[in-house]
Design an enzyme around this catalytic site. Structure first.
Site, short mmCIF file in Angstrom:
data_model
loop_
_atom_site.label_atom_id
_atom_site.label_comp_id
_atom_site.label_asym_id
_atom_site.label_seq_id
_atom_site.Cartn_x
_atom_site.Cartn_y
_atom_site.Cartn_z
N ASP A 27 -49.51 -27.86 30.73
CA ASP A 27 -49.71 -29.32 30.75
C ASP A 27 -48.73 -30.05 29.83
O ASP A 27 -48.30 -29.51 28.81
CB ASP A 27 -51.16 -29.62 30.32
CG ASP A 27 -51.60 -31.02 30.72
OD1 ASP A 27 -50.93 -31.65 31.56
OD2 ASP A 27 -52.62 -31.48 30.17
N ASN A 75 -54.69 -32.22 41.76
CA ASN A 75 -53.35 -32.78 41.57
C ASN A 75 -52.79 -33.47 42.83
O ASN A 75 -51.77 -34.16 42.76
CB ASN A 75 -52.37 -31.73 41.06
CG ASN A 75 -52.59 -31.35 39.60
OD1 ASN A 75 -52.37 -30.21 39.20
ND2 ASN A 75 -53.01 -32.31 38.79
C1 IPE Z 1 -54.29 -29.36 34.68
O1 IPE Z 1 -53.57 -30.43 34.16
C2 IPE Z 1 -53.62 -28.81 35.89
C3 IPE Z 1 -52.32 -28.16 35.67
C4 IPE Z 1 -51.72 -28.01 34.53
C5 IPE Z 1 -51.70 -27.64 36.85
P1 IPE Z 1 -53.88 -31.94 34.56
O2 IPE Z 1 -52.88 -32.77 33.86
O3 IPE Z 1 -53.99 -32.06 36.02
O4 IPE Z 1 -55.34 -32.13 33.94
P2 IPE Z 1 -56.08 -33.44 33.42
O5 IPE Z 1 -55.98 -34.47 34.51
O6 IPE Z 1 -55.36 -33.88 32.18
O7 IPE Z 1 -57.47 -33.00 33.13
C1 IPE Z 2 -48.68 -30.43 34.10
O1 IPE Z 2 -48.06 -31.53 33.53
C2 IPE Z 2 -48.17 -30.10 35.47
C3 IPE Z 2 -49.12 -30.41 36.55
C4 IPE Z 2 -50.35 -30.85 36.40
C5 IPE Z 2 -48.66 -30.21 37.91
P1 IPE Z 2 -48.55 -33.01 33.86
O2 IPE Z 2 -47.79 -33.49 35.02
O3 IPE Z 2 -50.02 -33.08 33.97
O4 IPE Z 2 -48.07 -33.75 32.55
P2 IPE Z 2 -48.83 -34.91 31.78
O5 IPE Z 2 -50.19 -34.39 31.45
O6 IPE Z 2 -48.89 -36.08 32.72
O7 IPE Z 2 -48.00 -35.17 30.58
MG MG Z 3 -51.49 -33.35 32.61
#
Ligand code: IPE
Ligand code: IPE
Ligand code: MG
Length: 251
Positions: A27, A75
Site C-alpha cells: 500500500d 479496487n
Molecule cells: C489494499 O489497499 C489493497 C492492496 C494493497 C492491493 P487499499 O488501498 O485498497 O486499502 P484501503 O482502501 O486503504 O483500505
Molecule cells: C496500493 O497502493 C496498490 C493498490 C491498492 C492497487 P494505493 O494505490 O492504494 O496507494 P494509496 O493508498 O492511494 O497511497
Molecule cells: Mg491504498
C-alpha cells in the site's frame, strides 16, 4: 510508529528463525506518486519494482513463501485508467516471469477470482501455474493476490464445499479447519507468520481473513515504493521479538 517497532531497529535478523511465510499489503503507491507531483500510475510502476526487489530479497534470505496483495475485490472502484495501468503492469511482469521463473527456480501462484480478469492476463497466469507445477515444491514461492478479497475467498470455498456435499462427495460433519483450508486459494500454503502493511494504515482491508488467525502484524509508515531491504529486516527483527502463544500460556 509504534513503540514495539522502534525497538526492533537495533537488532539483527536471526537467519535460523525466519518467518516461513511473509505476506505484504503493498500500500501507498498512490500517495508516493502524488507527493512527487506524478500521476498515481507512476506509483504503481514504482511499486512493481519494489515487489521485484523484495521478492528477490526474500528468496535470497531463505523465506519460503511471499504473498502480496496486488489488487483487491474493492479496487475496481478506482478509475478505468488506474485499473488498466495496474493490469498492464501485471501483464508485463507475468510475461517476464514466464521467461525467467524456471531459470530462477521461482514458483508463482495467484490467489483471487480470476474470472473477471482480462483473458490475456488469465492465460499468462495459467502459464505460470503450469511452470510452477514442474518446479521443486520446496523452492521459493510468490503468491500474487489479484481480484482477491478474504471474504470472497471464503465464500468461494464455502460454495465449492456445498457443491461437493450436494454431489455426495463430502459430508458437512467432516468439515474442520484443515479440510476447509483445502478449498481456499491458499490450499497447501502454510498460514502467514508475518503480515506487513506499509503506508501508515493499520487495517486488514479484506486480506487473508482466514489465514491471519495467528499471524504477527507489523506496520510501517514507509510507502510501498520506498520499502526496501532495511525495512524488511526491521519487520523480521520485530517478528523475531514476538512471543507467539497461540492462546496458550508463556513458558
Ligand atoms: C489494499 O489497499 C489493497 C492492496 C494493497 C492491493 P487499499 O488501498 O485498497 O486499502 P484501503 O482502501 O486503504 O483500505
Ligand atoms: C496500493 O497502493 C496498490 C493498490 C491498492 C492497487 P494505493 O494505490 O492504494 O496507494 P494509496 O493508498 O492511494 O497511497
Ligand atoms: Mg491504498
Amino acid at each position: 510508529m509504534a513503540d514495539t517497532q522502534k525497538t526492533a531497529t537495533a537488532g539483527q535478523v536471526d537467519p535460523t528463525r525466519l518467518p516461513r511465510h511473509i505476506a505484504i499489503i503493498m500500500d501507498g503507491n498512490g500517495r508516493w506518486a502524488t507527493r512527487r507531483g506524478l500521476p498515481r500510475t507512476a506509483g504503481h510502476k514504482a511499486g512493481a519494482e519494489t515487489f521485484r526487489r523484495i521478492a528477490t530479497y526474500c528468496k535470497n534470505l531463505g523465506v519460503q513463501y511471499l504473498t502480496v496483495y496486488a489488487f483487491s475485490t474493492e479496487n475496481w472502484k478506482r478509475s478505468a485508467d488506474e485499473v488498466g495501468a495496474i493490469m498492464s503492469l501485471l501483464k508485463k511482469y507475468l510475461m517476464e516471469a514466464v521467461d525467467t521463473m524456471e531459470r530462477d527456480n521461482i514458483r508463482l501462484h495467484f490467489f483471487g477470482d480470476m474470472t473477471p480478469i482480462d483473458p490475456e492476463l488469465r492465460a499468462l497466469a495459467r502459464e505460470t501455474d503450469e511452470i510452477t507445477e514442474h518446479l521443486d515444491a520446496n523452492a521459493f514461492q510468490a503468491n500474487v493476490c489479484l481480484n482477491y478479497g478474504g471474504r470472497d475467498e471464503i465464500l468461494r470455498a464455502a460454495r465449492a464445499f456445498a457443491r461437493d456435499c450436494a454431489d455426495g462427495k463430502k459430508n458437512p460433519e467432516e468439515l474442520d479447519d484443515a479440510a476447509f483450508s483445502t478449498y481456499l486459494d491458499s490450499a497447501g500454503v502454510p498460514d502467514p507468520d508475518l503480515i506487513i502493511r506499509p503506508s501508515g494504515e493499520q487495517r486488514i482491508s479484506n486480506f487473508l481473513l482466514w489465514q491471519c488467525a495467528y499471524s504477527e502484524f507489523y506496520y510501517t509508515d514507509a510507502l510501498w515504493p520506498d520499502f526496501d531491504e532495511a525495512e524488511l529486516n526491521r519487520a523480521i527483527v520485530a517478528f523475531q521479538s514476538r512471543d507467539r502463544r497461540y492462546g496458550g500460556v508463556k513458558k
